[in-house]
Scaffold this motif. Sequence first.
Motif, short mmCIF file in Angstrom:
data_model
loop_
_atom_site.label_atom_id
_atom_site.label_comp_id
_atom_site.label_asym_id
_atom_site.label_seq_id
_atom_site.Cartn_x
_atom_site.Cartn_y
_atom_site.Cartn_z
N ALA A 14 25.77 25.54 64.91
CA ALA A 14 24.80 24.47 64.65
C ALA A 14 24.39 24.43 63.19
CB ALA A 14 23.58 24.65 65.55
N GLU A 15 24.07 25.58 62.63
CA GLU A 15 23.59 25.61 61.25
C GLU A 15 24.70 25.29 60.27
OE1 GLU A 15 21.71 29.42 61.09
OE2 GLU A 15 19.81 28.64 61.91
N GLU A 18 25.12 21.53 60.64
CA GLU A 18 23.94 20.86 60.06
C GLU A 18 24.10 20.75 58.55
OE1 GLU A 18 19.13 21.17 60.60
OE2 GLU A 18 20.25 23.02 60.25
N GLY A 21 26.16 17.86 57.61
CA GLY A 21 25.69 16.52 57.97
C GLY A 21 26.32 15.96 59.22
N THR A 22 26.62 16.82 60.19
CA THR A 22 27.24 16.39 61.45
C THR A 22 26.29 15.50 62.24
OG1 THR A 22 28.54 18.41 61.47
CG2 THR A 22 28.35 17.25 63.55
N PRO A 24 23.91 13.78 65.13
CA PRO A 24 22.83 14.39 65.92
C PRO A 24 23.27 14.86 67.30
CG PRO A 24 22.04 12.40 64.84
CD PRO A 24 23.53 12.44 64.62
N LEU A 27 24.80 18.30 67.03
CA LEU A 27 23.77 19.27 66.66
C LEU A 27 22.81 19.52 67.82
CD1 LEU A 27 23.10 18.01 63.04
CD2 LEU A 27 24.28 20.12 63.71
N PHE A 31 22.23 23.30 69.04
CA PHE A 31 20.89 23.86 68.92
C PHE A 31 20.24 24.03 70.30
CE2 PHE A 31 20.78 22.57 64.34
CZ PHE A 31 20.40 23.80 63.84
N ARG A 40 14.34 22.08 65.75
CA ARG A 40 15.51 21.28 65.43
C ARG A 40 16.23 20.79 66.68
NH1 ARG A 40 18.28 25.44 61.27
NH2 ARG A 40 17.55 26.83 62.96
N TYR A 44 16.97 16.79 66.99
CA TYR A 44 18.32 16.26 67.12
C TYR A 44 18.56 15.63 68.49
CZ TYR A 44 19.53 18.31 62.62
OH TYR A 44 19.59 18.60 61.28
#
Length: 301
Positions: A14-15, A18, A21-22, A24, A27, A31, A40, A44
């Motif tokens: 996830a990080e 992120e 800029g993947t 939502p 993510l 997450f 987060r 998301y």
Amino acid sequence: APARRRARRHRQVAETLEARGTDPATLAYHFGRAGGADPRALAYAEAAAEAAVEQLAFDQAVVFYTQAVETADDLRVGDDRRAGLLIGLGTAQRLAGLAVHRETLLGAAALARSLGDAGLLARAALANSRGFYSSIGQRDSARVEVLEAALAAVGPEDSTTRARLMAVLAGELYFGDPDQRRFELADDALAMARRLGEDSCLLDVWNAQRGATWVPRRIPALVAELPALMELAERVGDAQQIFLAALWGVSGSFDVGDLDQADRLLARMAEVAAAANNPYFRWLDAAFRCARTMVRSTGDE
């Protein structure tokens, strides 16, 4: 231990994504499986749900809004935040054709009332409407109570919110209105919307007013207004309101015997139903096509 390892990997993925800029949705997925209460995951999931609604992927929006509500509970967010998420979830459920939207939005309204938040209450009340009366043959007392409370909360001054609430309430009174209150409510709402001069409000209220006041003595006037209503609907471009304007137009065309106009409006309903991915629209389109067949029937169909 395996579960903790999976959670760590999801967080790492996830990080990393992120930082790149993947989208939502991806993510929210990672997450949401990373373990722990992470704000987060909520942000998301909500963003993914909103994007799904924009893309007419209503079933997917329900999934992400459900994740958002569950994450919000884990994070112990405030009731105002939770009510807003429930309004999003209930709206997605309604658009996906899920009957549970009623209870979701009544729950959101109850939270808003406990907070004394007029804006949230009005949003919950308006989201819990399909555009005209909620059930055929009976009044939905719970919805009516919420609409009455929202009207009292927003106050008597002219506003687009008040006009919409009045019009929706008038529709909900269609099958339980011994004092014929809905006619005054609907007509006052339309007059208010005209005074305010905001096209999308006027369109919403005008359509709702037609549904609330559809009785034989009014049909000639309602049919005469149809060209202006359809022009407004097409100019605003709201799919639901275009569909409803055409639907009421078909009803009026049947009533006055103008089957050619009914066919044109049925074709427009079919176009919108096909484009909007809305099961409610598809059901109404099929129902009105059946009605058209009965009206024009030769007995061979």
